[in-house]
Design an enzyme around this catalytic site. Structure first.
Site, PDB file in Angstrom:
ATOM      1  N   SER A 111       0.833  -1.174   0.030  1.00  0.00           N
ATOM      2  CA  SER A 111      -0.098  -0.142   0.079  1.00  0.00           C
ATOM      3  C   SER A 111       1.001   1.119   0.126  1.00  0.00           C
ATOM      4  CB  SER A 111      -0.822  -0.023   1.460  1.00  0.00           C
ATOM      5  OG  SER A 111      -1.561   1.310   1.338  1.00  0.00           O
ATOM      6  N   TYR A 134      -2.365   5.062  -3.876  1.00  0.00           N
ATOM      7  CA  TYR A 134      -3.505   6.120  -3.453  1.00  0.00           C
ATOM      8  C   TYR A 134      -3.120   7.338  -4.360  1.00  0.00           C
ATOM      9  CZ  TYR A 134      -5.758   3.430  -0.087  1.00  0.00           C
ATOM     10  OH  TYR A 134      -6.743   2.695   0.867  1.00  0.00           O
ATOM     11  N   THR A 160      -6.066   2.428  -6.836  1.00  0.00           N
ATOM     12  CA  THR A 160      -7.234   1.925  -5.838  1.00  0.00           C
ATOM     13  C   THR A 160      -8.216   3.020  -6.125  1.00  0.00           C
ATOM     14  OG1 THR A 160      -6.129   0.803  -3.974  1.00  0.00           O
ATOM     15  CG2 THR A 160      -8.146   1.757  -3.472  1.00  0.00           C
ATOM     16  N   LYS A 239      -8.208  -0.983  -8.710  1.00  0.00           N
ATOM     17  CA  LYS A 239      -8.901  -2.016  -8.138  1.00  0.00           C
ATOM     18  C   LYS A 239      -9.997  -1.048  -7.502  1.00  0.00           C
ATOM     19  CE  LYS A 239      -7.605  -3.525  -3.344  1.00  0.00           C
ATOM     20  NZ  LYS A 239      -8.239  -2.764  -2.352  1.00  0.00           N
ATOM     21  N   HIS A 263     -13.128  -2.704  -1.304  1.00  0.00           N
ATOM     22  CA  HIS A 263     -12.401  -2.334  -0.249  1.00  0.00           C
ATOM     23  C   HIS A 263     -12.619  -3.075   1.230  1.00  0.00           C
ATOM     24  CE1 HIS A 263      -9.217   0.999   0.078  1.00  0.00           C
ATOM     25  NE2 HIS A 263      -9.289   0.498   1.562  1.00  0.00           N
TER      26      HIS A 263
END
Ligand SMILES: Cc1cc2nc3c(=O)[nH]c(=O)nc-3n(C[C@H](O)[C@H](O)[C@H](O)COP(=O)(O)O)c2cc1C
Length: 376
Positions: A111, A134, A160, A239, A263
């Site tokens: 992440s 992100y 994402t 995603k 999520h």
């Protein structure tokens, strides 16, 4: 439960619940049916209500569990999903999870919000690594993160696109503010926002969770996907796709893969279970885009159900952290080993010899049973 009694992921969940502070467990995972986590409940329900139709006399003496994702071989079709700030549950955090994935010969996804940096995970764990982005308003920051992932040898970029808001109910019921403040004290200071604090750039959001989330591009749209696509040579995975309509746009825009995901139910509490959405996404991309899914995978038979409905592979999020919380790298390895052996067993029980050839008629999803006029 002693170590040798941790036989299923349900056992891992129960143990993790027993050893983690209760607020942390409910904020990170929510239970089946927990208020505000309706998406997780739907994910679990979709798996429960989709049943297998085992075939027999299929010569299942030899089974192949290995496959490829974006051209890279993996030992079985289960990968580790991006899960932020893993030091919250174990000091070795993402390094331990990535090492476990390497041992299991599958993918670990890091992440953006991690406690070990892009470079630390690459050098400390290695293996097949994907980087989850992100997307920030600051385009230069995105570019730099992508460039670092490329330089460190990551094999794919996962953007994402869901999880953009959090309800007032969640804020208050789970007291995120106080939770975040408390959690900061359990992390090693130098590891908070590790990917960002190591950057020598002005305006990098490192002053706590609110500055991190506050710096995201809340206006994210398809032109940002094109922008990103043009700036990386890595395959692009989107995603958070939950409809055929969006899957179709991904196909048109030349996205390499999509993850059907809500999520882990941290998004809309009214979202459909991801297993339910899978087949429409698979139909929409017409074999031009690889489709993975996550959300609610808790046992080997779940993996088989997802493959039958057209997923090439699945990701697990919570299960990774439960194993990590219990026993670091070893715990994650064991979680993956449980899933692998359960998948293998279910293949032999259902007449499946190859994960690449699981046919849709292997499952009787509840929505199909409803259409037949049968009760779910
Ligand atoms: C504690 C936690 C943290 C997560 N952090 C991230 C993240 O940083 N980035 C992301 O794309 N998804 C994140 N997710 C979502 C997971 O990648 C994944 O979609 C989800 O966990 C899959 O459902 P499962 O937990 O039922 O396996 C997180 C999920 C959990 C439970």
């Amino acid at each position: 439960l002693s170590e040798d009694q941790l036989l299923t992921l349900a056992d891992y969940e129960e143990r993790a619940r027993a050893i983690l502070p209760s607020q942390m467990f409910s904020v990170l995972f929510g239970s089946d049916g927990a208020s505000g986590f309706g998406g997780n409940t739907s994910n679990l329900a979709a798996f429960r209500s989709t049943r297998l139709r085992p075939r027999v006399l299929a010569g299942v003496g030899k089974r192949n569990l290995s496959t490829t994702v974006l051209g890279h071989p993996i030992d079985f079709p289960v990968m580790l999903a991006p899960v932020g700030f893993q030091q919250r549950v174990h000091p070795e955090g993402e390094i331990a999870s990535a090492r476990a994935a390497r041992v299991a010969r599958t993918v670990f996804t890091l992440s953006t919000g991690s406690n070990y940096s892009i470079e630390e995970v690459a050098s400390g764990a290695g293996g097949s690594l994907w980087f989850q982005l992100y997307f920030f308003r600051d385009r230069a920051l995105n570019e730099r993160l992508v460039q670092r992932a490329e330089e460190a040898g990551y094999q794919a970029l996962v953007l994402t696109v869901d999880h953009l808001g959090r309800s007032k109910e969640m804020e208050i019921r789970y007291d995120f503010d106080q939770f975040n403040k408390r959690i900061v004290h359990t992390l090693q200071r130098e590891r908070i926002y590790r990917n960002l604090t190591t950057m020598d750039m002005p305006g990098v959001p490192t002053r706590g969770p609110e500055s991190f989330r506050g710096a995201w591009e809340w206006d994210l749209n398809w032109s940002d996907v094109d922008w990103l696509r043009a700036r990386t040579r890595l395959p692009l995975v989107i995603k958070g796709i939950q409809t055929a309509e969006d899957a179709e746009i991904c196909r048109e825009r030349g996205v390499d893969a999509v993850v059907v995901s809500n999520h882990g139910g941290h998004g809309s509490p009214d979202a459909k279970g991801t297993l339910e959405t899978l087949h429409e996404v698979v139909d929409a991309v017409r074999s031009e885009v690889e489709v993975y899914m996550d959300g609610g995978v808790r046992q080997g038979s779940d993996v088989l159900k997802a493959l039958a409905l057209g997923a090439r592979a699945v990701f697990v999020g919570r299960a990774n952290l439960w194993g990590l919380a219990i026993d670091g790298e070893e715990g994650v390895q064991r979680v993956l080993a449980v899933l692998r052996s359960e998948l293998d067993l279910n293949m032999s029980l259902c007449g499946v010899t190859d994960v690449e050839h699981v046919i849709p008629s292997l499952v009787a999803p509840f929505w199909a049973r409803m259409a037949d006029g049968n009760s779910p």
